[in-house]
Design a protein around this motif. Structure first.
Motif, PDB file in Angstrom:
ATOM      1  N   TYR A  63       0.852  -1.180   0.000  1.00 34.70           N
ATOM      2  CA  TYR A  63       0.000   0.000   0.000  1.00 34.70           C
ATOM      3  C   TYR A  63       0.892   1.236   0.000  1.00 34.70           C
ATOM      4  O   TYR A  63       2.071   1.172   0.390  1.00 34.70           O
ATOM      5  N   THR A  64       0.342   2.361  -0.436  1.00 37.22           N
ATOM      6  CA  THR A  64       1.086   3.612  -0.424  1.00 37.22           C
ATOM      7  C   THR A  64       0.278   4.672   0.297  1.00 37.22           C
ATOM      8  O   THR A  64      -0.945   4.726   0.193  1.00 37.22           O
ATOM      9  N   GLY A  65       0.974   5.512   1.042  1.00 41.45           N
ATOM     10  CA  GLY A  65       0.353   6.599   1.775  1.00 41.45           C
ATOM     11  C   GLY A  65       1.441   7.531   2.271  1.00 41.45           C
ATOM     12  O   GLY A  65       2.604   7.417   1.865  1.00 41.45           O
ATOM     13  N   ALA A 109       5.865   3.515   1.325  1.00 38.93           N
ATOM     14  CA  ALA A 109       5.388   2.208   0.868  1.00 38.93           C
ATOM     15  C   ALA A 109       5.215   1.311   2.089  1.00 38.93           C
ATOM     16  O   ALA A 109       6.096   1.245   2.949  1.00 38.93           O
ATOM     17  N   PHE A 110       4.083   0.631   2.155  1.00 35.44           N
ATOM     18  CA  PHE A 110       3.763  -0.247   3.275  1.00 35.44           C
ATOM     19  C   PHE A 110       3.734  -1.701   2.794  1.00 35.44           C
ATOM     20  O   PHE A 110       3.327  -1.982   1.663  1.00 35.44           O
ATOM     21  N   GLY A 111       4.125  -2.639   3.672  1.00 35.31           N
ATOM     22  CA  GLY A 111       3.941  -4.062   3.389  1.00 35.31           C
ATOM     23  C   GLY A 111       5.066  -4.709   2.621  1.00 35.31           C
ATOM     24  O   GLY A 111       4.820  -5.573   1.774  1.00 35.31           O
ATOM     25  N   GLU A 166      -3.532   9.718   6.950  1.00 34.08           N
ATOM     26  CA  GLU A 166      -4.982   9.736   6.768  1.00 34.08           C
ATOM     27  C   GLU A 166      -5.713   8.776   7.703  1.00 34.08           C
ATOM     28  O   GLU A 166      -6.937   8.769   7.761  1.00 34.08           O
ATOM     29  N   GLY A 167      -4.966   7.937   8.413  1.00 31.46           N
ATOM     30  CA  GLY A 167      -5.605   6.964   9.304  1.00 31.46           C
ATOM     31  C   GLY A 167      -6.339   5.880   8.552  1.00 31.46           C
ATOM     32  O   GLY A 167      -7.368   5.383   9.007  1.00 31.46           O
ATOM     33  N   GLU A 168      -5.793   5.480   7.373  1.00 31.89           N
ATOM     34  CA  GLU A 168      -6.446   4.454   6.557  1.00 31.89           C
ATOM     35  C   GLU A 168      -5.599   3.185   6.439  1.00 31.89           C
ATOM     36  O   GLU A 168      -6.125   2.121   6.157  1.00 31.89           O
ATOM     37  N   ILE A 169      -4.301   3.324   6.630  1.00 33.89           N
ATOM     38  CA  ILE A 169      -3.394   2.171   6.520  1.00 33.89           C
ATOM     39  C   ILE A 169      -2.767   1.938   7.892  1.00 33.89           C
ATOM     40  O   ILE A 169      -2.140   2.835   8.461  1.00 33.89           O
ATOM     41  N   PHE A 170      -2.922   0.726   8.412  1.00 33.79           N
ATOM     42  CA  PHE A 170      -2.428   0.394   9.745  1.00 33.79           C
ATOM     43  C   PHE A 170      -1.442  -0.764   9.641  1.00 33.79           C
ATOM     44  O   PHE A 170      -1.759  -1.807   9.059  1.00 33.79           O
ATOM     45  N   ILE A 172       0.186  -5.616   7.499  1.00 34.76           N
ATOM     46  CA  ILE A 172      -0.819  -4.593   7.228  1.00 34.76           C
ATOM     47  C   ILE A 172      -2.175  -5.144   7.674  1.00 34.76           C
ATOM     48  O   ILE A 172      -2.544  -6.259   7.307  1.00 34.76           O
ATOM     49  N   TYR A 173      -2.907  -4.370   8.476  1.00 38.23           N
ATOM     50  CA  TYR A 173      -4.157  -4.822   9.060  1.00 38.23           C
ATOM     51  C   TYR A 173      -5.351  -4.298   8.264  1.00 38.23           C
ATOM     52  O   TYR A 173      -5.291  -3.219   7.658  1.00 38.23           O
ATOM     53  N   GLU A 174      -6.418  -5.073   8.262  1.00 42.08           N
ATOM     54  CA  GLU A 174      -7.601  -4.709   7.479  1.00 42.08           C
ATOM     55  C   GLU A 174      -8.350  -3.525   8.075  1.00 42.08           C
ATOM     56  O   GLU A 174      -9.035  -2.804   7.369  1.00 42.08           O
ATOM     57  N   SER A 175      -8.242  -3.323   9.382  1.00 40.18           N
ATOM     58  CA  SER A 175      -8.972  -2.230  10.017  1.00 40.18           C
ATOM     59  C   SER A 175      -8.218  -1.758  11.251  1.00 40.18           C
ATOM     60  O   SER A 175      -7.297  -2.430  11.741  1.00 40.18           O
ATOM     61  N   SER A 176      -8.632  -0.605  11.767  1.00 40.82           N
ATOM     62  CA  SER A 176      -8.012  -0.076  12.981  1.00 40.82           C
ATOM     63  C   SER A 176      -8.296  -0.985  14.174  1.00 40.82           C
ATOM     64  O   SER A 176      -7.468  -1.104  15.088  1.00 40.82           O
ATOM     65  N   ASN A 177      -9.458  -1.650  14.171  1.00 39.86           N
ATOM     66  CA  ASN A 177      -9.783  -2.564  15.275  1.00 39.86           C
ATOM     67  C   ASN A 177      -8.815  -3.743  15.301  1.00 39.86           C
ATOM     68  O   ASN A 177      -8.345  -4.160  16.371  1.00 39.86           O
ATOM     69  N   ASP A 178      -8.521  -4.306  14.121  1.00 37.77           N
ATOM     70  CA  ASP A 178      -7.550  -5.395  14.053  1.00 37.77           C
ATOM     71  C   ASP A 178      -6.186  -4.930  14.546  1.00 37.77           C
ATOM     72  O   ASP A 178      -5.455  -5.673  15.207  1.00 37.77           O
ATOM     73  N   TRP A 179      -5.847  -3.704  14.218  1.00 38.77           N
ATOM     74  CA  TRP A 179      -4.567  -3.112  14.627  1.00 38.77           C
ATOM     75  C   TRP A 179      -4.492  -2.971  16.148  1.00 38.77           C
ATOM     76  O   TRP A 179      -3.482  -3.325  16.768  1.00 38.77           O
ATOM     77  N   ILE A 180      -5.573  -2.482  16.743  1.00 38.18           N
ATOM     78  CA  ILE A 180      -5.626  -2.336  18.206  1.00 38.18           C
ATOM     79  C   ILE A 180      -5.529  -3.702  18.891  1.00 38.18           C
ATOM     80  O   ILE A 180      -4.821  -3.871  19.893  1.00 38.18           O
ATOM     81  N   LEU A 181      -6.235  -4.692  18.343  1.00 42.90           N
ATOM     82  CA  LEU A 181      -6.167  -6.044  18.906  1.00 42.90           C
ATOM     83  C   LEU A 181      -4.752  -6.590  18.828  1.00 42.90           C
ATOM     84  O   LEU A 181      -4.283  -7.293  19.737  1.00 42.90           O
TER      85      LEU A 181
END
Length: 386
Positions: A3-5, A13-15, A75-79, A96-105
């Motif tokens: 991913y890019t951000g 570049a992420f991942g 942007e708070g879209e890529i975790f 790379i996590y699918e959502s912020s919740n997965d990231w927090i977990l």
């Protein structure tokens, strides 16, 4: 998946696939004495590795310790997160996590993981406190010149430069000889190529897969083996659980955990500990693990008149007379079928056939073996005529 951000306004570049095989990666970078590869066309040479930008914001207490760094884009879209150990990036640890919740977990799991000494995350991320936690502040500015750059993963540029240097050095005595001897000029010969047909050798893949799946694989008893199998064509395999990102064939076993009966933290730690003895590789999902053994597929040259078999249904029927149920039509993706035969017997029956074994698998819940079979594949390559 890449991913890019932006982080602190810097294009990142992420991942990356850190400490992995190059395979068909387009770009590479080196950070923390570890080489990372990027496959996606979205990543360009203007990007820098996301973990390197975040590392510039962190005052690491002990660089030789095992620690996890969590980060996200502006942007708070890529975790994402990455693990360091003994001063280097742990292999294939950028996640790379699918959502912020997965990231927090994941932050919670890292906090409870006895193998992790420190957990770094952006200030204000979580409310729970631990002596393992260290929050960092997102910098408003990072010196981009100090960050590692992305370069082409191909060595062709270096080869061309060396070749040009050799040619220049060689041209000096040759030029002198031409000036003195004045040999007759000879016409240059045109380079010619022929096109060869090559066939992927799935027989060896299925035989190796059968041999590997006949061996016990390390997994704690509380983890349930749900499915096992062989993937010949990864881009066509229908798998809902975690799967490798590269395109090599592989054998796998998929496990999950009943969290109503078992503690997920202790069970996860036990699985990771036992997996250290596994000669293959590991993928992790939410209370899921996949162990897999990747293979390098061989390709054999066939005669120019050789024609591929385009009817996988007929081949399946002839090899599983009365013991298979078809449930799909042949096409680019092939056909689906199920049988009550054991996985090893199915692999034996398919290993010498002219099909593409996209995915052969055993579902342990219903004791059935499934098949995703495609038509025979042929590829071509150009070979220089000497």
């Amino acid at each position: 998946m890449n991913y890019t951000g932006t982080i602190a306004g810097i294009e990142c570049a992420f991942g990356a696939r850190w400490d992995d095989a190059k395979d068909s990666a387009r770009l590479k970078t080196k950070f923390s004495d570890t080489v990372g590869y990027y496959d996606s066309k979205a990543v360009t040479k203007k990007h820098v590795p996301a973990p390197a930008v975040v590392d510039a914001m962190i005052d690491t207490e002990d660089k030789m310790a095992a620690y996890t760094v969590f980060y996200h884009d502006d942007e708070g879209e890529i975790f994402g997160s990455i693990i360091y150990s003994a001063g280097q990036i742990a292999p294939l640890s950028e996640t790379i996590y699918e959502s912020s919740n997965d990231w927090i977990l994941a932050i919670g799991r890292a906090t409870a993981d006895s193998n992790i000494d420190k957990v770094y995350f952006p200030l204000g991320t979580v409310e729970i406190s631990s002596d393992k936690h260290s929050a960092y502040e997102i910098a408003t500015e990072v010196d981009k010149k100090s960050l590692p750059q992305l370069t082409s993963s191909s060595s062709i540029g270096t080869i061309i430069i060396v070749l040009l240097m050799v040619l220049v050095l060689a041209a000096i005595p040759i030029g002198a000889w031409i000036f003195i001897a004045k040999p007759f000029e000879k016409a240059t010969t045109e380079v010619q190529f022929v096109v060869e047909k090559i066939k992927p050798n799935y027989t060896k893949v299925l035989e190796q897969c059968k041999e590997d799946l006949n061996e016990p694989w390390p997994a704690p008893p509380e983890w349930t083996l749900r499915q096992e199998g062989c993937v010949g064509a990864p881009e066509l395999a229908k798998i809902a659980f975690p799967k490798p990102t590269d395109q090599r064939p592989y054998a796998y076993r998929f496990y999950d955990l009943n969290t109503t009966e078992w503690d997920d933290y202790l069970s996860r730690a036990a699985f990771l500990k036992m997996a250290e003895r596994f000669p293959g590789q590991l993928l992790e999902g939410t209370n899921q693990f996949v162990l897999y053994m990747p293979y390098d597929i061989e390709r054999d040259t066939v005669d120019d008149a050789y024609l591929p078999d385009t009817d996988p249904i007929a081949i399946v029927r002839s090899n599983f007379v009365g013991a298979v149920k078809l449930s799909g039509n042949a096409g680019v993706g092939g056909t689906s079928a199920f049988t009550d035969l054991e996985l090893s017997r199915v692999l034996s029956r398919l290993s010498e056939t002219r099909v593409t074994p996209n995915h052969i698998f055993r579902v342990l819940d219903n004791q059935q073996t499934g098949m995703e079979i495609g038509p025979e594949r042929l590829e071509t390559r150009q070979v220089r005529v000497e």
